[in-house]
Design an enzyme around this catalytic site. Structure first.
Site, PDB file in Angstrom:
ATOM      1  CB  CYS A 105      39.313  54.830  46.202  1.00  0.00           C
ATOM      2  SG  CYS A 105      38.399  56.053  47.172  1.00  0.00           S
ATOM      3  CG  ASP A 125      39.778  59.555  54.985  1.00  0.00           C
ATOM      4  OD1 ASP A 125      39.106  59.895  53.994  1.00  0.00           O
ATOM      5  OD2 ASP A 125      40.211  58.400  55.134  1.00  0.00           O
ATOM      6  CB  ILE A 136      25.046  34.986  54.404  1.00  0.00           C
ATOM      7  CG1 ILE A 136      25.683  36.170  53.667  1.00  0.00           C
ATOM      8  CG2 ILE A 136      25.015  33.754  53.490  1.00  0.00           C
ATOM      9  CD1 ILE A 136      27.150  35.969  53.353  1.00  0.00           C
TER      10      ILE A 136
END
Length: 668
Positions: free
Chosen positions: A2, A103, A298
């Site tokens: 976040c 959590d 990639i």
């Protein structure tokens, strides 16, 4: 994962403007597009906001942050805590009532029950959090042990302003955006002084550190505490065990770290290159999972740098579904500007752009979480620079002739990386020598750029740092308590962890380019339980003869292809611009766009005349390949500096943040 933000004022009577907190969440909406929240109770002088990426407990109402516990603790968190179910169950058995399955909620309850020190001992994972305790009238800012998750802060005199990104801090109307001269210099030479940024007055909470900020009579008292560090045992105290003890120990701890990181309420994939690190993560994750794991690779348009064939062999061996993202010059340089907006520091190689493009692909196929291989080279001495230091300073019972032969072979096999991953010429810094005993090879390529970097600085800035020695500033941040009495290889790894790992790999190669596309990366190797075990492994088992990561190879031999088991470490790096005319023209085009003579003079950061000299050197046939690799890095840094100036100094971040909040419908 976040984004967090907040303001702590010098007086409880100073209430926090709700819209500022919301703007701070809005400017980092990419970190948490699933939800947002803020908390600024009256007459407390504290406000926090949070932008949420839902991974554990997807319920929007239950998982909303900041948490405001019993009217005395305010808490906001970015990251993941593993093994949290056990901690939550133990706290519940003691009579504590949780409001969510998140959590994150274990931390404020651990704090209230056991205090901050004991709480930190129990936390396992990658995290950065803020916690305000009204009883102490104190704000805690805490960052995980390796610095996987970012946390920035500044002191305006009246407020402590903090957030997950620099742009969040700059959103506050009292924080001025200004490029710091020493920070600018370090941007050009790649390696940063731990805890610093490119911006004047804006610092980072250092890895494994906690800030406790209290206020009294309108003033702040700031106490910094180190709660963890990479502690290699002193030579005289190093334990002696059998080879199998270390091999089985690595296998056990790594498998546990992988299993813990597969825990999520959304699907979990794996990044996959052709290196042993990501391959063994995929192998262990595939073995531990009931479902096939999706692997993301990639591919570069230059066979010298492309590892796709080995990655594909690994994916097929474990039945993984592989997504391959093919990148060319147009894609890499068309996304360079966007990458700098997210990294908030310069980059020496377009690998950062490639990683940003890959995280975009991950989200495109509806994944939010991947396991990655970062940290393996740091724990098990995988980088070419570590072998060079081992050959020069750490070989016992090996003839000097043999060590020289290994060193010569190392340099021959790593020509692509001389000037970046390996020094093209020896560079000695007296202050680092005094602290470490030698100048680690990982720092030499960048410190050796100092003379050229000073010439690149605008003359007004050059005067400000006359006599400044970047190596001395770095040396001052290295803790003697974790260097004294250690083996040379331990010292080399410790220095890398304190500089290049946090300042480069976990920043522009990790969190910032992953979270640019709202994607969480989980580096299992940086589990601190595994890291603590890795410090005990004898140097000669990390590098055995000329073979790097010997103990890891033996630990995961059964889950990787034999080709990879026998393969020498190949540093993962995007092709430099000078290796392809399309890339070179793209780079020059961006320099013309952001670093024209007029723009350079207005910004007063870079010397236009010397920049032109550097470009001509890069186009000269007489310039050596190693020098071109180093010049390529310098030119990327110049471009990055000017993009930082364009987006963060020349433009008003506060206005950008408010406009973003309006667009999201977050106006109050």
């Amino acid at each position: 994962m976040c984004g967090i933000a907040g303001v702590f004022t010098s007086s409880k009577s100073n209430n926090i403007d709700s819209q500022i907190l919301v703007n701070m969440a809005a400017i980092q909406h990419h970190r948490g597009p699933d939800n947002y929240g803020y908390c600024n109770p009256a007459n407390v002088g504290v406000g926090m906001s949070h932008s949420r990426l839902s991974i554990i407990d997807l319920n929007e109402d239950r998982g909303r942050q900041p948490f405001f516990l019993e009217g005395t603790v305010i808490f906001a968190h970015n990251g993941e805590f593993y093994d949290y179910q056990r901690i939550r169950a133990e706290l519940t058995a003691k009579g504590l009532n949780f409001s969510s399955k998140s959590d994150s909620e274990i931390v404020p309850w651990l704090f209230k029950k056991e205090g901050i020190d004991k709480a930190l001992e129990q936390l396992r994972g990658e995290f950065a959090f803020s916690l305000y305790d009204e009883q102490e009238d104190a704000l805690y800012l805490v960052r995980d042990r390796f610095g996987i998750k970012p946390l920035y802060w500044t002191n305006t005199g009246d407020e402590i302003v903090f957030g997950s990104e620099v742009k969040v801090v700059l959103t506050h109307p009292k924080v001025k955006a200004e490029i710091d001269t020493q920070g600018l210099f370090h941007q050009l030479i790649q390696v940063m002084v731990p805890g610093t940024t490119a911006f004047k007055g804006i610092s980072q909470v250092e890895p494994g550190h906690m800030l406790k900020i209290t206020r009294k009579n309108g003033k702040f008292s700031i106490e910094t505490t180190k709660y963890w560090d990479m502690d290699f045992p002193e030579l005289a105290m190093r334990p002696q065990h059998s080879d199998d003890y270390y091999i089985s120990g690595v296998r056990k701890h790594l498998l546990e770290a992988v299993q813990l990181r597969l825990n999520a309420d959304v699907p979990v994939g794996c990044y996959l290159s052709g290196g042993i690190d990501s391959c063994c993560i995929l192998g262990l994750a595939s073995a531990a999972s009931q479902e096939p794991i999706k692997a993301f690779t990639i591919a570069f348009d230059n066979k010298d740098y492309d590892e796709t064939p080995i990655a594909t062999e690994m994916a097929e061996s474990v039945g993984a579904e592989q997504e391959i993202l093919e990148l060319n010059a147009e894609l890499l340089y068309d996304n360079f500007e966007r990458t700098i907006w997210h990294t908030e520091r310069t980059i020496y190689n377009t690998l950062a752009v490639a990683k940003l493009m890959m995280s975009q692909q991950v989200r495109h196929v509806n994944y939010k979480v991947v396991l990655t291989g970062e940290g393996s080279d740091e724990l098990f001495a995988g980088y070419p620079a570590f072998r060079k230091d081992m050959f020069l300073h750490g070989m016992e019972g090996v003839s000097s002739e043999q060590a020289k032969a290994w060193q010569k072979a190392l340099e021959e096999n790593n020509k692509l990386f001389q000037g970046a991953m390996l020094p093209k010429d020896e560079y000695i810094c007296e202050q680092i020598n005094n602290k470490v005993g030698f100048t680690p090879s990982c720092l030499q390529p960048w410190l050796s750029c100092s003379g050229t970097a000073k010439q690149l600085l605008h003359h007004s800035r050059r005067e400000e740092i006359a006599g400044y020695e970047p190596g001395e500033a770095i040396a001052e941040k290295l803790d003697c308590n974790y260097l004294s009495g250690r083996h040379p290889l331990d010292k080399a790894q410790y220095v890398w962890i304190k500089t290049m790992l946090e300042g480069q790999i976990l920043t522009w190669g990790g969190d910032r380019v992953d979270m640019a596309n709202s994607m969480e990366a989980r580096p299992a190797f940086l589990d601190h339980k595994l890291a603590e075990f890795a410090t005990l492994i004898p140097p000669e088992m990390r590098i055995k003869g000329s073979r790097e990561k010997h103990v890891l190879r033996e630990a995961v031999k059964g889950v990787i292809p034999e080709t990879l088991y026998n393969r020498e470490k190949f540093a993962f790096m995007a092709p430099p611009a000078h290796t392809d005319d399309k890339k070179w023209q793209k780079l020059k085009s961006l320099l013309n766009e952001f670093a024209s003579p007029r723009q350079l003079e207005d910004a007063k950061l870079i010397d236009a005349g010397f920049l032109e000299v550097l470009i001509k050197r890069q186009e000269s046939d007489v310039t050596s390949e190693a020098e071109k690799i180093q010049n390529d890095a310098l030119l990327n840094h110049v471009l990055g500096v000017m993009i930082l100036h364009h987006h963060f100094v020349a433009q008003d971040i506060s206005e950008k943040a408010y406009n973003k909040a309006q667009a999201l419908g977050w106006t109050i």
